[in-house]
Design a protein around this motif. Structure first.
Motif: not given
Length: 224
Positions: A129-130, A136-138, A143-145, A176-179
């Motif tokens: 969901t982030q 701590p990592d931005r 990203r979630s992918a 989460t993205r599907i890439e």
């Protein structure tokens, strides 16, 4: 992207629940709002070694986690979603290349399915969901992918994300993205980071608590 010098550079991991499961993220991060449903069944399980490419924050922890999953043959840390000529730590750290820190998982589909790997990915490997970050990592490199390696993987991943949304498995929307995009291995000092540096402060703070909790809750799915 925080600087992580090589001298502070280690592995443990996770199990998989054949039944629905939920994961309480460490250090106050949001837990799943409800048990995760099982992944959709694969129409036709492939034979021979298969590959999954997943991104969920720092690849150190992702690699360490999946190295301890039954049926996983090897895990490689690397970069996915950007061009070959910029697939290096210095460039990716600029957050301008389009890459995500990712792992390439080689697995035996006779022992673990792609859907079960996704269940681990969503339930234990990171917080889906982030947005553009993990703990701590931005930045977009965290990203979630999911990077499907076949049309069947793409279809299953999309269906599972829809199913998780309908089940309200998480308190917040899934990011989460599907890439698309090729995978490029990271520098040698990133490989087997957790295994080589188990006392690293980052690993101790952010990765080991999740592994320990999962090992305690689902010991039958954990392999050392």
């Amino acid at each position: 992207m925080p600087f992580r010098p090589a001298q502070f550079v280690s592995v443990i991991a996770l199990p998989l629940a054949a039944l629905a499961l939920s994961f309480a993220a460490p250090h106050g991060e949001p837990a799943a709002a409800a048990p995760l449903p099982a992944p959709p069944a694969e129409a036709l399980r492939p034979s021979g070694r298969q590959v999954a490419v997943l991104a969920g924050g720092c690849f150190w922890g992702m690699e360490g986690l999946f190295e301890h999953v039954r049926g996983v043959i090897s895990v490689t840390s690397g970069y996915a979603g950007g061009p070959r000529d910029k697939a290096n730590y210095a460039a990716v750290s600029s957050e301008t290349t389009g890459h995500a820190e990712a792992v390439r998982i080689v697995y035996d589909p006779a022992r673990i399915s792609y859907g079960q790997l996704l269940q681990i990915f969503f339930a234990a490997a990171h917080d889906p969901t982030q947005v553009n970050g993990q703990y701590p990592d931005r930045g977009p490199s965290y990203r979630s992918a999911i990077f499907p390696q076949s049309p069947a993987q793409r279809q299953l991943a999309a269906a599972y994300i829809v199913e998780l949304g309908k089940a309200r498995a998480f308190a917040r929307p899934i990011a989460t993205r599907i890439e698309n995009g090729a995978f490029y291995p990271a520098e040698s000092w990133h490989q087997d980071f957790m295994r080589r540096n188990p006392d690293n402060s980052y690993i101790q703070r952010w990765d080991k608590p999740r592994v320990a909790q999962l090992k305690a809750k689902f010991p039958q799915f954990y392999v050392s």
